[in-house]
Design a protein around this motif. Structure first.
Motif, PDB file in Angstrom:
ATOM      1  N   ILE A  96       0.849  -1.230   0.153  1.00  0.00           N
ATOM      2  CA  ILE A  96       0.069   0.149   0.068  1.00  0.00           C
ATOM      3  C   ILE A  96       0.968   1.426  -0.128  1.00  0.00           C
ATOM      4  CG2 ILE A  96      -1.739   1.461   1.381  1.00  0.00           C
ATOM      5  CD1 ILE A  96      -2.881  -1.236   2.171  1.00  0.00           C
ATOM      6  N   GLU A  97       0.487   2.224  -1.051  1.00  0.00           N
ATOM      7  CA  GLU A  97       1.393   3.325  -1.167  1.00  0.00           C
ATOM      8  C   GLU A  97       0.586   4.421  -0.915  1.00  0.00           C
ATOM      9  OE1 GLU A  97       2.933   3.030  -4.936  1.00  0.00           O
ATOM     10  OE2 GLU A  97       4.432   1.945  -4.542  1.00  0.00           O
ATOM     11  N   ASP A  98      -0.761   4.381  -0.955  1.00  0.00           N
ATOM     12  CA  ASP A  98      -1.581   5.557  -0.879  1.00  0.00           C
ATOM     13  C   ASP A  98      -2.710   5.002  -0.228  1.00  0.00           C
ATOM     14  OD1 ASP A  98      -3.668   7.372  -1.546  1.00  0.00           O
ATOM     15  OD2 ASP A  98      -3.816   7.136  -3.729  1.00  0.00           O
ATOM     16  N   ILE A  99      -2.845   5.830   1.298  1.00  0.00           N
ATOM     17  CA  ILE A  99      -3.490   5.351   2.269  1.00  0.00           C
ATOM     18  C   ILE A  99      -5.015   5.858   2.332  1.00  0.00           C
ATOM     19  CG2 ILE A  99      -1.636   4.929   3.729  1.00  0.00           C
ATOM     20  CD1 ILE A  99      -4.058   7.673   4.997  1.00  0.00           C
ATOM     21  N   HIS A 100      -5.550   6.763   1.032  1.00  0.00           N
ATOM     22  CA  HIS A 100      -6.831   7.053   0.849  1.00  0.00           C
ATOM     23  C   HIS A 100      -6.988   7.632  -0.391  1.00  0.00           C
ATOM     24  CE1 HIS A 100     -10.664   9.110   2.541  1.00  0.00           C
ATOM     25  NE2 HIS A 100     -10.290   9.996   1.662  1.00  0.00           N
ATOM     26  N   THR A 101      -7.828   7.109  -1.108  1.00  0.00           N
ATOM     27  CA  THR A 101      -8.372   7.544  -2.305  1.00  0.00           C
ATOM     28  C   THR A 101      -9.790   7.260  -2.495  1.00  0.00           C
ATOM     29  OG1 THR A 101      -7.912   7.563  -4.625  1.00  0.00           O
ATOM     30  CG2 THR A 101      -7.730   5.410  -3.507  1.00  0.00           C
ATOM     31  N   HIS A 102     -10.646   7.972  -3.487  1.00  0.00           N
ATOM     32  CA  HIS A 102     -11.826   7.808  -3.876  1.00  0.00           C
ATOM     33  C   HIS A 102     -11.831   6.898  -5.181  1.00  0.00           C
ATOM     34  CE1 HIS A 102     -13.778   9.681  -0.446  1.00  0.00           C
ATOM     35  NE2 HIS A 102     -12.477  10.489  -0.627  1.00  0.00           N
ATOM     36  N   ASP A 103     -10.726   6.578  -5.872  1.00  0.00           N
ATOM     37  CA  ASP A 103     -10.658   6.280  -7.056  1.00  0.00           C
ATOM     38  C   ASP A 103     -10.471   4.730  -7.019  1.00  0.00           C
ATOM     39  OD1 ASP A 103      -9.937   5.615  -9.600  1.00  0.00           O
ATOM     40  OD2 ASP A 103      -8.523   7.393 -10.153  1.00  0.00           O
ATOM     41  N   VAL A 104     -11.329   3.821  -7.471  1.00  0.00           N
ATOM     42  CA  VAL A 104     -11.058   2.464  -7.453  1.00  0.00           C
ATOM     43  C   VAL A 104     -10.233   2.031  -8.330  1.00  0.00           C
ATOM     44  CG1 VAL A 104     -12.601   0.285  -8.136  1.00  0.00           C
ATOM     45  CG2 VAL A 104     -13.717   2.130  -7.010  1.00  0.00           C
ATOM     46  N   ASP A 159      -1.134  10.557  13.796  1.00  0.00           N
ATOM     47  CA  ASP A 159      -0.232  10.615  12.648  1.00  0.00           C
ATOM     48  C   ASP A 159      -1.043  11.375  11.603  1.00  0.00           C
ATOM     49  OD1 ASP A 159       1.373   8.834  14.042  1.00  0.00           O
ATOM     50  OD2 ASP A 159       0.531   7.205  12.836  1.00  0.00           O
ATOM     51  N   ILE A 160      -0.160  11.881  10.483  1.00  0.00           N
ATOM     52  CA  ILE A 160      -0.610  12.489   9.492  1.00  0.00           C
ATOM     53  C   ILE A 160      -0.433  12.265   7.875  1.00  0.00           C
ATOM     54  CG2 ILE A 160      -0.117  14.851   8.409  1.00  0.00           C
ATOM     55  CD1 ILE A 160       0.341  16.091  11.393  1.00  0.00           C
ATOM     56  N   SER A 161      -1.435  12.217   7.091  1.00  0.00           N
ATOM     57  CA  SER A 161      -1.292  12.069   5.802  1.00  0.00           C
ATOM     58  C   SER A 161      -1.370  13.378   4.891  1.00  0.00           C
ATOM     59  CB  SER A 161      -2.680  11.242   5.572  1.00  0.00           C
ATOM     60  OG  SER A 161      -2.625  10.684   3.948  1.00  0.00           O
ATOM     61  N   LEU A 162      -0.530  13.481   3.963  1.00  0.00           N
ATOM     62  CA  LEU A 162      -0.454  14.583   3.190  1.00  0.00           C
ATOM     63  C   LEU A 162      -0.893  14.172   1.575  1.00  0.00           C
ATOM     64  CD1 LEU A 162       3.010  16.212   4.165  1.00  0.00           C
ATOM     65  CD2 LEU A 162       0.574  16.549   4.949  1.00  0.00           C
ATOM     66  N   GLY A 163      -1.506  15.278   1.038  1.00  0.00           N
ATOM     67  CA  GLY A 163      -1.920  14.771  -0.339  1.00  0.00           C
ATOM     68  C   GLY A 163      -1.431  16.036  -1.315  1.00  0.00           C
ATOM     69  N   GLU A 164      -2.195  16.210  -2.317  1.00  0.00           N
ATOM     70  CA  GLU A 164      -1.628  17.136  -3.350  1.00  0.00           C
ATOM     71  C   GLU A 164      -1.451  18.467  -2.892  1.00  0.00           C
ATOM     72  OE1 GLU A 164      -2.910  18.992  -7.771  1.00  0.00           O
ATOM     73  OE2 GLU A 164      -4.556  17.572  -6.737  1.00  0.00           O
ATOM     74  N   TYR A 165      -2.297  19.097  -1.958  1.00  0.00           N
ATOM     75  CA  TYR A 165      -2.142  20.323  -1.347  1.00  0.00           C
ATOM     76  C   TYR A 165      -1.718  20.108  -0.014  1.00  0.00           C
ATOM     77  CZ  TYR A 165      -5.112  21.173  -5.439  1.00  0.00           C
ATOM     78  OH  TYR A 165      -5.389  21.189  -6.667  1.00  0.00           O
ATOM     79  N   PHE A 166      -0.567  20.689   0.587  1.00  0.00           N
ATOM     80  CA  PHE A 166      -0.191  20.586   1.687  1.00  0.00           C
ATOM     81  C   PHE A 166       0.856  21.904   1.924  1.00  0.00           C
ATOM     82  CE2 PHE A 166       2.998  18.635  -0.956  1.00  0.00           C
ATOM     83  CZ  PHE A 166       4.137  19.094  -0.449  1.00  0.00           C
ATOM     84  N   ASN A 167       1.014  22.160   3.496  1.00  0.00           N
ATOM     85  CA  ASN A 167       2.015  23.154   3.901  1.00  0.00           C
ATOM     86  C   ASN A 167       3.260  22.663   3.806  1.00  0.00           C
ATOM     87  OD1 ASN A 167       3.447  24.893   5.905  1.00  0.00           O
ATOM     88  ND2 ASN A 167       1.556  25.741   6.188  1.00  0.00           N
ATOM     89  N   ARG A 168       4.315  23.320   2.800  1.00  0.00           N
ATOM     90  CA  ARG A 168       5.643  22.964   2.753  1.00  0.00           C
ATOM     91  C   ARG A 168       6.419  22.701   4.038  1.00  0.00           C
ATOM     92  NH1 ARG A 168       7.373  22.224  -2.258  1.00  0.00           N
ATOM     93  NH2 ARG A 168       9.614  22.720  -1.789  1.00  0.00           N
ATOM     94  N   THR A 170      -3.920  10.132  -2.470  1.00  0.00           N
ATOM     95  CA  THR A 170      -4.235  10.871  -3.655  1.00  0.00           C
ATOM     96  C   THR A 170      -5.763  11.555  -3.231  1.00  0.00           C
ATOM     97  OG1 THR A 170      -5.107   8.878  -4.388  1.00  0.00           O
ATOM     98  CG2 THR A 170      -3.078   9.471  -5.428  1.00  0.00           C
ATOM     99  N   ASP A 171      -6.671  11.164  -2.281  1.00  0.00           N
ATOM    100  CA  ASP A 171      -7.838  11.359  -2.135  1.00  0.00           C
ATOM    101  C   ASP A 171      -8.737  11.537  -3.588  1.00  0.00           C
ATOM    102  OD1 ASP A 171      -9.979  12.174  -0.729  1.00  0.00           O
ATOM    103  OD2 ASP A 171      -9.233  14.129  -0.367  1.00  0.00           O
ATOM    104  N   GLU A 172      -8.921  12.895  -4.067  1.00  0.00           N
ATOM    105  CA  GLU A 172      -9.723  13.037  -5.226  1.00  0.00           C
ATOM    106  C   GLU A 172      -8.632  13.616  -6.415  1.00  0.00           C
ATOM    107  OE1 GLU A 172     -13.016  15.229  -3.929  1.00  0.00           O
ATOM    108  OE2 GLU A 172     -14.218  13.221  -3.271  1.00  0.00           O
ATOM    109  N   SER A 173      -7.314  13.754  -6.023  1.00  0.00           N
ATOM    110  CA  SER A 173      -6.462  14.192  -6.928  1.00  0.00           C
ATOM    111  C   SER A 173      -6.367  13.445  -8.214  1.00  0.00           C
ATOM    112  CB  SER A 173      -5.175  14.346  -6.339  1.00  0.00           C
ATOM    113  OG  SER A 173      -4.019  14.769  -7.097  1.00  0.00           O
ATOM    114  N   ASN A 174      -6.167  14.045  -9.449  1.00  0.00           N
ATOM    115  CA  ASN A 174      -5.802  13.216 -10.478  1.00  0.00           C
ATOM    116  C   ASN A 174      -4.151  12.801 -10.515  1.00  0.00           C
ATOM    117  OD1 ASN A 174      -8.342  13.540 -11.590  1.00  0.00           O
ATOM    118  ND2 ASN A 174      -8.037  15.774 -12.336  1.00  0.00           N
ATOM    119  N   LEU A 175      -3.562  13.394  -9.598  1.00  0.00           N
ATOM    120  CA  LEU A 175      -2.009  13.093  -9.524  1.00  0.00           C
ATOM    121  C   LEU A 175      -1.777  11.562  -9.412  1.00  0.00           C
ATOM    122  CD1 LEU A 175      -0.357  16.193  -7.976  1.00  0.00           C
ATOM    123  CD2 LEU A 175      -0.603  15.753 -10.441  1.00  0.00           C
ATOM    124  N   ASP A 176      -0.670  11.033  -9.713  1.00  0.00           N
ATOM    125  CA  ASP A 176      -0.276   9.824  -9.120  1.00  0.00           C
ATOM    126  C   ASP A 176       0.107   9.985  -7.979  1.00  0.00           C
ATOM    127  OD1 ASP A 176       0.317   6.920 -10.164  1.00  0.00           O
ATOM    128  OD2 ASP A 176       2.054   7.579  -8.993  1.00  0.00           O
TER     129      ASP A 176
END
Length: 210
Positions: free
Chosen positions: A21-29, A163-172, A187-193
């Motif tokens: 598992i590399e991505d702990i949260h997505t809505h993309d099947v 713990d904390i999970s970061l996605g496409e948008y995060f505070n650097r 990835t959540d709802e992001s189009n990024l890999d």
């Protein structure tokens, strides 16, 4: 429970999730081979999903009944479900925060009974989440998903044991203060890999995350 699940401990540097598992949260099947796909407690488990989280979103708290909790418990017991959620509190959307908290507490109980971590959706309610974390003193991990907050808030969450999970948008700047063993990617709802998201976080941290 999945046999190779690594149990949570605040002081270790190990994953909460099965290998692969590399991505702990997505809505993309379509990402299901290496991601935890979030599903709702509908009673139907999509066959194409390898790993899942299942929970009652705080936006749905006001329309949740006892039957939904029964369905949630049944689905959450499936070995393919590796986390409970997304659950949480949202002061912007979802109705009364008191109703959301009742639903959230019930899901904490399920998480504890099944010994599976929680994936949390929190919007403008971190004060309550910190309070509940201290009051309930759960043994299972709570992971704040899609965190965009500042380093100070991140420090408070980490100090509480979350713990904390970061996605496409995060505070650097926040990305720099999260210990590697407490940091997850989504990835959540992001189009990024997920690899693109991880690379962006690594660039912000100016090192490779192990």
């Amino acid at each position: 429970m999945v046999q190779d699940m690594i149990q949570y401990h605040n002081n270790n540097n190990m994953s909460l999730f099965p290998k692969g598992i590399e991505d702990i949260h997505t809505h993309d099947v379509s990402r299901s081979e290496s991601a935890v796909v979030n599903i709702s407690p509908s009673g139907v488990f999509p066959d194409v999903i390898r790993w899942a989280s299942v929970g009652i979103h705080p936006w749905n708290a006001s329309v949740t009944d006892e039957e939904t909790f029964l369905i949630l418990e049944e689905m959450a017991s499936d070995v393919r479900v590796v986390a409970i959620g997304e659950a949480g509190l949202d002061r912007v959307r979802g109705g009364l925060i008191s109703d959301q908290e009742i639903v959230f507490r019930r899901q904490v109980d399920i998480s504890e009974n099944l010994r599976k971590p929680m994936v949390l959706h929190v919007v403008r309610a971190f004060d309550r989440i910190l309070h509940l974390r201290k009051k309930l003193n759960p043994s299972q991990a709570w992971i704040i998903h899609g965190f965009r907050g500042n380093p100070v808030l991140a420090g408070q969450l980490l100090d509480s044991g979350m713990d904390i999970s970061l996605g496409e948008y995060f505070n650097r700047d926040t990305a720099k203060v999260i210990p590697a063993g407490r940091l997850y990617f989504e990835t959540d709802e992001s189009n990024l890999d997920i690899k693109q998201i991880r690379a962006a976080v690594e660039a912000a941290r100016n090192n490779t995350i192990i």
